[in-house]
Design a protein around this motif. Structure first.
Motif, PDB file in Angstrom:
ATOM      1  N   ALA A 124       0.735  -1.220   0.142  1.00 42.56           N
ATOM      2  CA  ALA A 124      -0.053   0.201  -0.057  1.00 42.56           C
ATOM      3  C   ALA A 124       1.098   1.556  -0.192  1.00 42.56           C
ATOM      4  O   ALA A 124       0.352   2.347  -0.146  1.00 42.56           O
ATOM      5  CB  ALA A 124      -1.080  -0.038   1.333  1.00 42.56           C
ATOM      6  N   GLY A 125       2.207   1.065  -0.192  1.00 39.77           N
ATOM      7  CA  GLY A 125       2.982   2.375  -0.005  1.00 39.77           C
ATOM      8  C   GLY A 125       3.051   3.192   1.312  1.00 39.77           C
ATOM      9  O   GLY A 125       3.236   4.364   1.234  1.00 39.77           O
ATOM     10  N   LEU A 126       2.843   2.418   2.274  1.00 37.62           N
ATOM     11  CA  LEU A 126       2.648   3.037   3.936  1.00 37.62           C
ATOM     12  C   LEU A 126       3.579   2.454   4.735  1.00 37.62           C
ATOM     13  O   LEU A 126       3.644   2.889   6.159  1.00 37.62           O
ATOM     14  CB  LEU A 126       1.214   2.490   4.195  1.00 37.62           C
ATOM     15  CG  LEU A 126       0.045   3.081   3.567  1.00 37.62           C
ATOM     16  CD1 LEU A 126      -1.299   2.597   4.086  1.00 37.62           C
ATOM     17  CD2 LEU A 126       0.237   4.643   3.462  1.00 37.62           C
ATOM     18  N   ALA A 127       4.624   1.593   4.435  1.00 36.53           N
ATOM     19  CA  ALA A 127       5.659   0.788   5.431  1.00 36.53           C
ATOM     20  C   ALA A 127       6.528   1.807   5.889  1.00 36.53           C
ATOM     21  O   ALA A 127       6.863   1.853   7.095  1.00 36.53           O
ATOM     22  CB  ALA A 127       6.357  -0.108   4.749  1.00 36.53           C
TER      23      ALA A 127
ATOM     24  N   LEU B  38       3.232   3.887  12.085  1.00 36.07           N
ATOM     25  CA  LEU B  38       3.896   3.102  13.220  1.00 36.07           C
ATOM     26  C   LEU B  38       3.048   1.993  13.614  1.00 36.07           C
ATOM     27  O   LEU B  38       1.877   1.679  13.387  1.00 36.07           O
ATOM     28  CB  LEU B  38       3.441   4.236  14.396  1.00 36.07           C
ATOM     29  CG  LEU B  38       3.793   3.541  15.776  1.00 36.07           C
ATOM     30  CD1 LEU B  38       4.632   4.655  16.445  1.00 36.07           C
ATOM     31  CD2 LEU B  38       2.565   3.723  16.647  1.00 36.07           C
ATOM     32  N   VAL B  39       3.886   0.928  13.717  1.00 37.62           N
ATOM     33  CA  VAL B  39       3.407  -0.680  14.025  1.00 37.62           C
ATOM     34  C   VAL B  39       4.033  -0.710  15.480  1.00 37.62           C
ATOM     35  O   VAL B  39       5.230  -0.705  15.807  1.00 37.62           O
ATOM     36  CB  VAL B  39       4.234  -1.616  13.114  1.00 37.62           C
ATOM     37  CG1 VAL B  39       3.728  -2.866  13.346  1.00 37.62           C
ATOM     38  CG2 VAL B  39       3.623  -0.958  11.659  1.00 37.62           C
ATOM     39  N   VAL B  40       2.920  -1.342  16.292  1.00 36.06           N
ATOM     40  CA  VAL B  40       3.237  -1.965  17.698  1.00 36.06           C
ATOM     41  C   VAL B  40       2.819  -3.421  17.760  1.00 36.06           C
ATOM     42  O   VAL B  40       1.669  -3.708  17.419  1.00 36.06           O
ATOM     43  CB  VAL B  40       2.352  -1.031  18.617  1.00 36.06           C
ATOM     44  CG1 VAL B  40       2.428  -1.673  20.023  1.00 36.06           C
ATOM     45  CG2 VAL B  40       2.652   0.511  18.669  1.00 36.06           C
TER      46      VAL B  40
ATOM     47  N   PRO C 232       9.869   3.929  11.064  1.00 31.64           N
ATOM     48  CA  PRO C 232      10.894   4.240  10.229  1.00 31.64           C
ATOM     49  C   PRO C 232      11.148   5.882  10.496  1.00 31.64           C
ATOM     50  O   PRO C 232      10.141   6.686  10.530  1.00 31.64           O
ATOM     51  CB  PRO C 232      10.525   3.801   8.852  1.00 31.64           C
ATOM     52  CG  PRO C 232       9.670   2.636   8.970  1.00 31.64           C
ATOM     53  CD  PRO C 232       8.888   3.161  10.329  1.00 31.64           C
ATOM     54  N   GLY C 233      12.028   6.440  10.417  1.00 29.84           N
ATOM     55  CA  GLY C 233      12.564   7.613  10.429  1.00 29.84           C
ATOM     56  C   GLY C 233      12.376   8.115  12.135  1.00 29.84           C
ATOM     57  O   GLY C 233      12.636   9.281  12.123  1.00 29.84           O
TER      58      GLY C 233
ATOM     59  N   CYS D  11      -2.008   7.507  20.592  1.00 29.64           N
ATOM     60  CA  CYS D  11      -2.894   9.008  20.589  1.00 29.64           C
ATOM     61  C   CYS D  11      -1.938   9.893  20.371  1.00 29.64           C
ATOM     62  O   CYS D  11      -2.004  11.056  19.613  1.00 29.64           O
ATOM     63  CB  CYS D  11      -3.800   8.941  21.643  1.00 29.64           C
ATOM     64  SG  CYS D  11      -5.263   8.020  21.655  1.00 29.64           S
ATOM     65  N   ASP D  12      -0.815   9.853  21.006  1.00 34.42           N
ATOM     66  CA  ASP D  12       0.274  10.866  21.043  1.00 34.42           C
ATOM     67  C   ASP D  12       0.922  11.075  19.549  1.00 34.42           C
ATOM     68  O   ASP D  12       0.875  12.286  18.907  1.00 34.42           O
ATOM     69  CB  ASP D  12       1.418  10.832  22.064  1.00 34.42           C
ATOM     70  CG  ASP D  12       2.336  11.852  22.431  1.00 34.42           C
ATOM     71  OD1 ASP D  12       2.038  13.001  21.885  1.00 34.42           O
ATOM     72  OD2 ASP D  12       3.211  11.698  23.208  1.00 34.42           O
ATOM     73  N   PHE D  13       1.260   9.910  19.061  1.00 36.48           N
ATOM     74  CA  PHE D  13       1.855   9.974  17.745  1.00 36.48           C
ATOM     75  C   PHE D  13       0.824  10.410  16.437  1.00 36.48           C
ATOM     76  O   PHE D  13       1.400  11.188  15.658  1.00 36.48           O
ATOM     77  CB  PHE D  13       2.388   8.630  17.298  1.00 36.48           C
ATOM     78  CG  PHE D  13       3.913   8.340  17.797  1.00 36.48           C
ATOM     79  CD1 PHE D  13       5.023   9.082  17.324  1.00 36.48           C
ATOM     80  CD2 PHE D  13       4.165   7.604  18.888  1.00 36.48           C
ATOM     81  CE1 PHE D  13       6.282   8.615  17.608  1.00 36.48           C
ATOM     82  CE2 PHE D  13       5.473   7.395  19.015  1.00 36.48           C
ATOM     83  CZ  PHE D  13       6.456   8.131  18.871  1.00 36.48           C
TER      84      PHE D  13
END
Length: 188
Positions: free
Chosen positions: A5-8, A12-14, A48-49, A72-74
């Motif tokens: 999807a071009g979102l990697a 943010l992944v938890v 990433p980043g 929520c913060d991110f």
């Protein structure tokens, strides 16, 4: 799916999980205890980043209750209502930022005995557990010297000051969070 999807690169992944079983540690295979085996869970964040790939932080005490405020913060939104956790964003961005000195875990009541409860306080060095009843309802472990939780220090005279400190932390947390846990009568 994120890559397709071009979102990697900007998602943010938890990754985390429910608490574990006793895994036969301490001759336990159930969840009804607060030893490390059932209370420690994987907690991996990829962004990433923002988070350096392969970075490992085992110096901060984090909890599952921190997931919602972190997301929520991110996302730049306010958490809904009162939450007990803290956003991890400050320590992700600056690992030397101020952080909690302890965390508390609650042992769910036994469905057959709702009055039976337990609480755990974990600091960097010590873990304190207390149960609402039992012959020896308190456990104190030096997690630096005894990570396998084999030597209960709660009833050793030379650790009474540390025991009182841990009890104090739990009481303060209980008051702040309107916790209904009651220490056994013989614990001051």
């Amino acid at each position: 799916a994120l890559q397709e999807a071009g979102l990697a690169e900007d998602t943010l992944v938890v990754f985390t999980s429910d608490h574990g079983e006793g895994a036969a540690g301490h001759k336990w295979v159930v969840k009804l205890m607060l030893y490390e085996e059932p209370v420690t869970v994987p907690f991996v964040i990829r962004y990433p980043g923002v988070i350096e790939e392969g970075a490992v932080d085992v110096s901060h005490l984090v909890s599952g209750v921190d997931v919602l405020p972190t997301l929520c913060d991110f996302a730049g939104v306010k958490p809904p209502g009162k939450v007990t956790g803290n956003s991890l964003k400050p320590i992700i961005e600056n690992p030397s930022a101020p952080w909690r000195d302890y965390l508390v875990a609650e042992l769910a009541s036994d469905t057959d005995r709702l009055e039976m409860k337990g609480r755990m306080v974990r600091t960097d060095r010590y873990k304190y557990m207390v149960f609402s009843e039992g012959r020896n309802p308190e456990l104190l472990f030096d997690m630096h010297q005894d990570p396998g939780e084999q030597h209960n220090l709660a009833y050793k005279p030379e650790f009474q000051s540390e025991l009182r400190q841990q009890q104090s932390l739990l009481r303060a947390w209980g008051e702040e969070n309107a916790d209904t846990f009651e220490f056994p009568e013989d614990i001051v």
